[in-house]
Design a protein around this motif. Sequence first.
Motif, short mmCIF file in Angstrom:
data_model
loop_
_atom_site.label_atom_id
_atom_site.label_comp_id
_atom_site.label_asym_id
_atom_site.label_seq_id
_atom_site.Cartn_x
_atom_site.Cartn_y
_atom_site.Cartn_z
N ALA A 204 50.33 59.45 25.53
CA ALA A 204 50.32 59.68 24.08
C ALA A 204 50.62 61.14 23.75
CB ALA A 204 48.97 59.27 23.51
N ALA A 205 50.06 62.06 24.54
CA ALA A 205 50.29 63.49 24.31
C ALA A 205 51.77 63.84 24.51
CB ALA A 205 49.42 64.32 25.24
N ALA A 206 52.40 63.24 25.52
CA ALA A 206 53.82 63.50 25.76
C ALA A 206 54.67 62.96 24.62
CB ALA A 206 54.23 62.85 27.09
N ALA A 207 54.31 61.78 24.10
CA ALA A 207 55.06 61.22 22.97
C ALA A 207 54.89 62.09 21.73
CB ALA A 207 54.57 59.79 22.69
N GLU A 208 53.70 62.59 21.51
CA GLU A 208 53.46 63.46 20.36
C GLU A 208 54.31 64.72 20.45
OE1 GLU A 208 49.38 64.51 18.44
OE2 GLU A 208 49.80 66.12 19.90
N LYS A 209 54.32 65.35 21.61
CA LYS A 209 55.10 66.58 21.79
C LYS A 209 56.58 66.32 21.58
CE LYS A 209 55.95 70.29 25.12
NZ LYS A 209 55.62 70.81 26.48
N LYS A 210 57.07 65.21 22.10
CA LYS A 210 58.49 64.87 21.97
C LYS A 210 58.89 64.72 20.51
CE LYS A 210 61.55 60.91 22.77
NZ LYS A 210 61.65 59.55 23.37
N HIS A 211 58.10 64.02 19.73
CA HIS A 211 58.48 63.72 18.35
C HIS A 211 58.10 64.82 17.37
CE1 HIS A 211 58.75 59.70 20.24
NE2 HIS A 211 59.75 59.55 19.39
N GLN A 212 57.22 65.70 17.76
CA GLN A 212 56.92 66.85 16.91
C GLN A 212 58.12 67.79 16.82
OE1 GLN A 212 53.33 68.61 18.49
NE2 GLN A 212 52.03 67.54 17.01
N ALA A 213 59.01 67.70 17.79
CA ALA A 213 60.24 68.49 17.72
C ALA A 213 61.10 68.06 16.54
CB ALA A 213 61.02 68.35 19.03
N LEU A 214 60.93 66.80 16.10
CA LEU A 214 61.66 66.28 14.94
C LEU A 214 60.86 66.44 13.65
CD1 LEU A 214 63.02 62.97 16.54
CD2 LEU A 214 64.25 65.14 16.24
N GLN A 215 59.56 66.16 13.73
CA GLN A 215 58.68 66.27 12.56
C GLN A 215 57.38 66.95 13.00
OE1 GLN A 215 58.23 62.68 10.23
NE2 GLN A 215 60.39 62.14 10.42
N PRO A 216 57.20 68.23 12.68
CA PRO A 216 56.06 69.02 13.18
C PRO A 216 54.69 68.45 12.82
CG PRO A 216 57.75 70.44 12.27
CD PRO A 216 58.16 69.05 11.93
N ASP A 217 54.57 67.70 11.73
CA ASP A 217 53.26 67.17 11.33
C ASP A 217 52.90 65.86 12.03
OD1 ASP A 217 52.88 69.28 9.58
OD2 ASP A 217 53.75 68.21 7.87
N PHE A 218 53.79 65.38 12.87
CA PHE A 218 53.54 64.10 13.53
C PHE A 218 52.44 64.24 14.58
CE2 PHE A 218 54.55 60.86 16.81
CZ PHE A 218 54.44 59.73 16.01
N ARG A 219 51.53 63.26 14.62
CA ARG A 219 50.43 63.26 15.58
C ARG A 219 50.28 61.87 16.22
NH1 ARG A 219 51.11 67.71 14.55
NH2 ARG A 219 49.66 69.36 13.85
N VAL A 220 49.78 61.86 17.45
CA VAL A 220 49.42 60.61 18.13
C VAL A 220 47.95 60.72 18.52
CG1 VAL A 220 49.83 59.00 20.01
CG2 VAL A 220 51.76 60.25 18.99
N GLU A 221 47.12 60.00 17.82
CA GLU A 221 45.67 60.06 18.00
C GLU A 221 45.21 58.96 18.95
OE1 GLU A 221 42.10 58.80 15.06
OE2 GLU A 221 43.47 60.31 14.26
N VAL A 222 44.34 59.29 19.89
CA VAL A 222 43.78 58.31 20.82
C VAL A 222 42.26 58.34 20.71
CG1 VAL A 222 43.56 57.56 23.23
CG2 VAL A 222 45.71 58.58 22.42
N LYS A 223 41.67 57.20 20.37
CA LYS A 223 40.22 57.08 20.29
C LYS A 223 39.74 56.05 21.30
CE LYS A 223 39.39 58.52 15.51
NZ LYS A 223 38.78 58.15 14.21
N VAL A 224 38.69 56.41 22.03
CA VAL A 224 38.14 55.53 23.06
C VAL A 224 36.68 55.22 22.74
CG1 VAL A 224 37.63 55.24 25.51
CG2 VAL A 224 39.69 56.49 24.80
N ASN A 225 36.34 53.95 22.73
CA ASN A 225 34.97 53.51 22.50
C ASN A 225 34.54 52.64 23.68
OD1 ASN A 225 32.48 52.66 21.53
ND2 ASN A 225 33.38 51.02 20.29
N SER A 226 33.79 53.25 24.62
CA SER A 226 33.28 52.49 25.76
C SER A 226 32.01 51.77 25.31
CB SER A 226 32.98 53.42 26.94
OG SER A 226 34.18 54.02 27.40
#
Length: 252
Positions: free
Chosen positions: A132-154
Amino acid sequence: MRGALSLRTGEFQARYALVIDGESLYEVVWELAGGAEIVIRPHGARGGHSGLDIHRPDNVNAIKVLSEIDQQVPQGVVQRNERGVVTSLNAGLIEGGTARNAIAPEARLTYLLRSTDPEEEKKVIERIRATAAAAEKKHQALQPDFRVEVKVNSFLPPWKAATDSPLIQWVRKAGAKLGAKDIRPTSMHAGAESNIFASKKNARGETLLPLLIGAANLHGIHTTAERLDWRSLIQGRDWVLEIIRTVAEEGR
C-alpha cells in the motif's frame, strides 16, 4: 461472539468449557485460527468526469489502485502444514466510486486474515502495508494529496489446547462408551468461542480450558441450504451428557 465476550465467567467455579460448534458428530477441535480485519482505503484523489477528463495523464482512479494492490498481496491459502491451512487471506468486501461516469476518488477493500501462526500473520500484514505504501508513493507523483490508508483490527486471538488436556481424554472416553472408536483432535481454520474463553478466568482466578466439539452432522453451513441431520443430533446429545458424567466422576 458477543455472548462469549460478555459472559461473566468470574462468577463460575468450573474450569472447563465445552463449545458445541463443530461440523460433524464426534468432532473434537483443539486448534482454531485467529482473525484480523484489514481495510485498505485509497482516498484524496481529485476525481473527474470519465469523458471530459479521461485523457488527463495525471488521473488517479482509486478503484484501479485497489486492483493493483490486490494483485500483489497473497490470495487464498498463504501457508499450510500437515494439519491443514495455517494462514489465509480473503478479499470479502469491496466498494468505491461515486458514479459510473466519474473517475473514482476513493475506494475501500476489506480482507479477512485468518491464522494460527501469529508470526506469519504479522508478515502478511507487513507485506500489505508495504504494498500500500508503494502504491501511495507511486500515485502521489500524479496527485500529491492522494493517500492509501491501511487499518488493521485483530479481533480474535488464535487458540490451541494442550494435547494432553484432561478434557480431551474425558471427551474421547465418553465417545468410546457410545461406540465412537477413533476420536482424534483436529485443527480447524476458523474461529469460535473457544478463542475467547481461553483468555477468561473463573471465580478462583484459573484460566478456562475450552474445547470445541461437534454434536451433530451439519451440511451447507452458511448457505441457503444449511441443514442438520436430526438423527446425529440425538447421538450428539447423548455424547454431551456422557461427557458431563465422565467429568463429574473423574474431574474432581
